[in-house]
Design an enzyme around this catalytic site. Sequence first.
Site, mmCIF file in Angstrom:
data_model
loop_
_atom_site.group_PDB
_atom_site.id
_atom_site.type_symbol
_atom_site.label_atom_id
_atom_site.label_comp_id
_atom_site.label_asym_id
_atom_site.label_seq_id
_atom_site.Cartn_x
_atom_site.Cartn_y
_atom_site.Cartn_z
ATOM 1 N N LYS A 78 0.755 -1.182 0.055
ATOM 2 C CA LYS A 78 -0.054 -0.051 0.025
ATOM 3 C C LYS A 78 0.859 1.398 0.012
ATOM 4 O O LYS A 78 2.069 1.419 0.645
ATOM 5 C CB LYS A 78 -0.802 -0.005 1.134
ATOM 6 C CG LYS A 78 -1.855 1.103 1.391
ATOM 7 C CD LYS A 78 -2.817 1.012 2.688
ATOM 8 C CE LYS A 78 -3.731 2.167 2.495
ATOM 9 N NZ LYS A 78 -4.733 2.059 3.835
ATOM 10 N N SER A 153 -9.888 2.259 2.961
ATOM 11 C CA SER A 153 -8.872 3.161 2.170
ATOM 12 C C SER A 153 -7.815 2.305 1.152
ATOM 13 O O SER A 153 -7.376 2.656 0.414
ATOM 14 C CB SER A 153 -7.911 4.089 2.998
ATOM 15 O OG SER A 153 -7.103 3.254 3.982
ATOM 16 N N SER A 177 -9.787 -0.025 7.299
ATOM 17 C CA SER A 177 -9.346 0.082 6.077
ATOM 18 C C SER A 177 -8.717 -1.218 5.486
ATOM 19 O O SER A 177 -8.335 -1.308 4.418
ATOM 20 C CB SER A 177 -8.382 1.181 5.912
ATOM 21 O OG SER A 177 -9.155 2.339 5.713
HETATM 22 N N1 GLN Z 1 -13.194 4.846 6.703
HETATM 23 C C1 GLN Z 1 -12.261 5.196 7.896
HETATM 24 C C2 GLN Z 1 -11.969 6.609 7.488
HETATM 25 O O1 GLN Z 1 -12.270 7.087 6.621
HETATM 26 C C3 GLN Z 1 -11.220 4.336 8.031
HETATM 27 C C4 GLN Z 1 -9.864 4.592 7.204
HETATM 28 C C5 GLN Z 1 -8.867 3.533 7.707
HETATM 29 O O2 GLN Z 1 -8.812 2.925 8.352
HETATM 30 N N2 GLN Z 1 -7.418 4.208 7.212
HETATM 31 O O3 GLN Z 1 -11.167 7.180 8.536
#
Ligand code: GLN
Length: 485
Positions: A78, A153, A177
């Site tokens: 990532k 994400s 995410s």
């Molecule tokens: N969807 C969550 C956010 O937007 C989690 C994002 C993540 O885990 N990086 O913060």
Amino acid sequence: MEKYFYTVAELSRALAEKKVSAVELAREYLGRIEAKNSALNCFLDVRPEETLKQAELADKRIAEGTAGRLTGIPIAHKDIFVTREWASTAASRMLEGYMSPFDAAVVAKLKAAGMVTLGKLNCDEFAMGSANENSAYGKVLNPWDANAVPGGSSGGSSSCVAAGLAPIATATDTGGSIREPASFTGVTGVKPTYGRPSRLGMIAFASSLDTAGLMAHTVEDIAWVLGDMVGFEPWDSTSENLPAEDFTRDLDKGVKDMKIGVPRKWFQQGLDPEVAASIEAVIDEYRRQGAQIVEIELPTVELGVPVYYVVACAEASSNLSRFDGVRYGHRAAEYDDIQDMIKKSRNEGFGAEPKRRILIGTYVLSHGYYDAYYLKAQKVRRLITEEFDRAFQNVDAIISPVTAGTAYDFGAKSDPVSAYLGDLYTVPMSLAGLPCMSMPCGVHSNGRPIGVQLTCARFEEAKMLGIAAAWQRATDWHLRHPNGL
Ligand code: GLN
């Protein structure tokens, strides 16, 4: 190659038996990326010459007899992990083309194990989002359905594994995410305990929540790679100093006499009926295998979303203050004075979602609001953590949904609040720092995959992976792939 999808375990055997070399394997996956990435947009940076250099080194180790079981296995990272040979952007214009002087701890450890990097994976900008629609470099498609989001994400990670462009990928999970994109694409995704993998070299979003993890087809593959990915880092003050563990040790143990908690009251409402049925099927299978199913209550977790968005935005506003156009990152071409330079650089470099979170975070940390929002959120965070701790005195694991439905269509959650509310089943575990995971448990009549979430007490990853393995031995949902692949 005889078939399209291979697990890490299968590739490791093929390399050990000299049926394939690391260079051949790297070329195979680079070829797939070349053929498919322009449609899926999973990869942000691919440098075949760097990949092949690592593969040649792996083949040398195999020939010399110094290879480990992961030597020569391809992996994609990532783009939140910094890497020396590939650009590190966090999918932001702010870091366009940025070359890091060092590898993130997780990347360095997997490199040392001989894994071969295929490139860097798209994600939501600074890992902020749930659908990978917030990348400055375009959305990622879900290989199951081009209209469906791949989750976020870590949407580049989920899509690339689901499409067979890498057998395994790293990802990060701050509030879901890893688990949410894994569930949206029918792959297995594991977030270990906070602090177990080092955050060194992970571009920071919310430092008290950010956790590195993995996505692959099977829980066995993740158990293999996790052992080489975690470990103490003296340069990371939140890294846990624990003895090395064999995360595969419980894979064959089964669930007989284990207690599995089901907080039905929490998740029953608003759950898609087909998702609910798939989760009940997992519970039934564990019961059939001899586990004791216990109804539990977790009343405080309902406050997870507001608490998470206060804490995460507060930390993000502080972390992103380092992007000022002075030290690194984007700098505006024209400006009047230093204030103007910082203002313009940040305005041009950040996309809408990081800006929104910087504003929320700055607000909740500001004088007069700090006690009302930030401090209050920290207190409720403690209550959520204690609630989980109490639950784990009675149960070995908790089963719950990952999301209320399957992957949704692009644009369906374009207002931020509806996107934030979609995180209701994943953020509580993050606030408590718990190891948790998503594994495939069905395919919806809409053709999109369904995942189920398992959570264990802190540092009980091996137990959690063992419980997941018991499900994957009994079913083949994790081995289903998108049509045409
Ligand atoms: N969807 C969550 C956010 O937007 C989690 C994002 C993540 O885990 N990086 O913060």
